[in-house]
Design a protein around this motif. Structure first.
Motif, PDB file in Angstrom:
ATOM      1  N   LEU A  16       0.384  60.459  20.948  1.00 18.82           N
ATOM      2  CA  LEU A  16       1.698  60.763  21.506  1.00 18.82           C
ATOM      3  C   LEU A  16       2.788  59.957  20.815  1.00 18.82           C
ATOM      4  N   THR A  17       2.438  58.788  20.309  1.00 19.97           N
ATOM      5  CA  THR A  17       3.417  57.967  19.595  1.00 19.97           C
ATOM      6  C   THR A  17       3.999  58.747  18.417  1.00 19.97           C
ATOM      7  N   THR A  18       3.134  59.441  17.687  1.00 22.95           N
ATOM      8  CA  THR A  18       3.578  60.262  16.557  1.00 22.95           C
ATOM      9  C   THR A  18       4.443  61.419  17.021  1.00 22.95           C
ATOM     10  N   LEU A  19       4.058  62.044  18.136  1.00 24.23           N
ATOM     11  CA  LEU A  19       4.835  63.175  18.655  1.00 24.23           C
ATOM     12  C   LEU A  19       6.241  62.748  19.064  1.00 24.23           C
ATOM     13  N   PHE A  20       6.354  61.636  19.759  1.00 23.77           N
ATOM     14  CA  PHE A  20       7.679  61.178  20.197  1.00 23.77           C
ATOM     15  C   PHE A  20       8.564  60.807  19.008  1.00 23.77           C
ATOM     16  N   ALA A  21       7.946  60.384  17.912  1.00 22.12           N
ATOM     17  CA  ALA A  21       8.732  60.054  16.723  1.00 22.12           C
ATOM     18  C   ALA A  21       9.229  61.301  15.993  1.00 22.12           C
ATOM     19  N   ASP A  27      11.740  66.081  20.064  1.00 20.76           N
ATOM     20  CA  ASP A  27      12.561  65.728  21.216  1.00 20.76           C
ATOM     21  C   ASP A  27      11.665  65.306  22.380  1.00 20.76           C
ATOM     22  N   ALA A  28      12.070  64.291  23.113  1.00 18.01           N
ATOM     23  CA  ALA A  28      11.233  63.747  24.191  1.00 18.01           C
ATOM     24  C   ALA A  28      10.924  64.788  25.254  1.00 18.01           C
ATOM     25  N   ASP A  29      11.898  65.628  25.618  1.00 18.55           N
ATOM     26  CA  ASP A  29      11.653  66.652  26.636  1.00 18.55           C
ATOM     27  C   ASP A  29      10.596  67.648  26.171  1.00 18.55           C
ATOM     28  N   VAL A  60       8.106  66.969  24.104  1.00 17.17           N
ATOM     29  CA  VAL A  60       6.809  66.288  24.160  1.00 17.17           C
ATOM     30  C   VAL A  60       6.303  66.224  25.598  1.00 17.17           C
ATOM     31  N   LEU A  61       7.190  65.920  26.535  1.00 16.94           N
ATOM     32  CA  LEU A  61       6.785  65.878  27.940  1.00 16.94           C
ATOM     33  C   LEU A  61       6.338  67.246  28.420  1.00 16.94           C
ATOM     34  N   GLY A  62       7.022  68.290  27.962  1.00 19.19           N
ATOM     35  CA  GLY A  62       6.601  69.638  28.324  1.00 19.19           C
ATOM     36  C   GLY A  62       5.230  69.970  27.780  1.00 19.19           C
ATOM     37  N   LEU A  63       4.959  69.572  26.543  1.00 19.43           N
ATOM     38  CA  LEU A  63       3.646  69.802  25.955  1.00 19.43           C
ATOM     39  C   LEU A  63       2.567  69.036  26.704  1.00 19.43           C
ATOM     40  N   ILE A  64       2.825  67.776  27.025  1.00 20.04           N
ATOM     41  CA  ILE A  64       1.846  66.961  27.758  1.00 20.04           C
ATOM     42  C   ILE A  64       1.482  67.620  29.081  1.00 20.04           C
ATOM     43  N   THR A  65       2.499  68.025  29.829  1.00 20.66           N
ATOM     44  CA  THR A  65       2.263  68.635  31.137  1.00 20.66           C
ATOM     45  C   THR A  65       1.471  69.917  31.005  1.00 20.66           C
ATOM     46  N   ALA A  66       1.824  70.733  30.012  1.00 25.76           N
ATOM     47  CA  ALA A  66       1.105  71.989  29.796  1.00 25.76           C
ATOM     48  C   ALA A  66      -0.354  71.740  29.433  1.00 25.76           C
ATOM     49  N   LEU A  67      -0.594  70.784  28.542  1.00 30.30           N
ATOM     50  CA  LEU A  67      -1.971  70.490  28.131  1.00 30.30           C
ATOM     51  C   LEU A  67      -2.782  69.916  29.282  1.00 30.30           C
TER      52      LEU A  67
END
Length: 335
Positions: free
Chosen positions: A129-134, A137-139, A141-148
């Motif tokens: 996730l560190t790579t994804l946030f870099a 956009d944070a929103d 990444v959060l959407g992807l996390i929740t979906a997964l």
């Protein structure tokens, strides 16, 4: 693996989604990763690794070093490096160059869907996730996390996501914690600190104002080139996680009639799959059974189609947002 690391699983027996907070280049992170991937014996596990910075070879070397060398029944790696390979029970699928975050989600969902009915337990590692946030956009990444996480709950997948807490601000780490069933946090002084939640926090998803992935119109930068989706990101990933369902949707969006005979759909999906080298074709009756009992009911549940059993016809509801997204996914998948 040592007993101390195997004991991590003893603290998170009820959890299917785990946030792993530790420096990414350290031995504790590597050992905990393999421990979480082997809650069941390797021979009874299908392991999906998502690596966005390290190479597939580097991630596999960690597995061999920390697990004693025994490989999972099947191993699939989604790699940001773009390489693709198949070697025995190991397959590597590269992401497109400069992938959209939806490409990452789709690649993961597709592999989880492929293993949905497997006898083995499915375990997943997302590094990181560190790579994804870099990169995004944070929103998003959060959407992807929740979906997964939602998808893993539905598919009975044991998943963990790596985060280096030193690379993210405290507010972001605080936001991440309630999205998981459990958090494993490493401290040099106290080792691993496991926290298992009784109830996960409120679900985040992409709102209705999120533009679909076509970007902004060249003629008007303030207007999305494509139409916002009315479905949450987790629903969208679930809908697109099966190749046959995607083929069905590709066909439906290109039809001018809103009422299509079931047998026409069966024939069309069957013919399309036979013509595509990226698809595993099945006999026509298998296609018919799966459409009738799996994919059409799922599409009806979310209001995309309505199936009339008496006339054996499918009524398709036009949705510009969905079709815009499908156009994008079809181009990525089939060219």
């Amino acid at each position: 693996m040592t007993e101390s690391y195997q004991s991590l699983n003893d603290h998170i027996t009820k959890s299917s989604t785990i946030l792993l907070l530790a420096p990414l280049d350290g031995s504790p992170d590597d050992r905990a990763c393999i421990d979480l991937l082997t809650r069941e014996p390797p021979g009874e596990t299908n392991a999906l690794g998502v690596t966005l910075s390290a190479s597939p070879a580097e991630r596999l070397s960690i597995w061999r070093r920390e697990s004693g060398g025994e490989l999972p029944a099947q191993t699939a790696i989604v790699a940001g490096s773009g390489e693709t390979a198949d070697t025995g029970s190991i397959s590597v699928r590269g992401l497109p160059e400069n992938p959209d975050i939806h490409d990452i989600g789709l690649a993961i969902a597709n592999q989880l869907g492929a293993w949905r009915n497997a006898d083995e337990t499915t375990a997943m590692c997302l590094h990181s996730l560190t790579t994804l946030f870099a990169a995004y956009d944070a929103d998003q990444v959060l959407g992807l996390i929740t979906a997964l996480n939602h998808l893993c709950d539905e598919h009975d997948v044991i998943a963990h996501h790596h985060v280096d807490p030193e690379e993210l601000d405290d507010e972001t780490v605080t936001t991440l914690r309630p999205l998981y069933d459990a958090v494993l946090e490493y401290t040099p002084e106290g080792g691993w600190i496991p926290t298992e939640s009784e109830v996960r926090g409120s679900t985040l998803s992409f709102g209705s104002t999120t533009p679909a992935p076509g970007g902004r119109a060249k003629t008007d930068p303030d207007r999305p080139e494509t139409v916002p989706m009315r479905y949450s990101f987790d629903t969208l990933l679930d809908l697109l996680s099966f190749p046959r369902r995607r083929t069905l949707l590709y066909y439906l969006k290109n039809q001018s009639a809103d009422e299509i005979p079931l047998e026409e759909l069966v024939e069309a999906v069957h013919d399309i799959e036979r013509s595509l080298p990226v698809r595993d074709s099945s006999p026509r009756e298998v296609v018919r059974t799966e459409l009738l009992h799996t994919h059409l009911p799922k599409l009806q549940e979310v209001g995309i189609v309505r199936y009339d059993a008496d006339s054996q016809t499918v009524h398709y509801t036009v949705n510009q947002g969905l079709e815009s997204y499908l156009n994008y996914i079809e181009t990525v998948e089939l060219g």
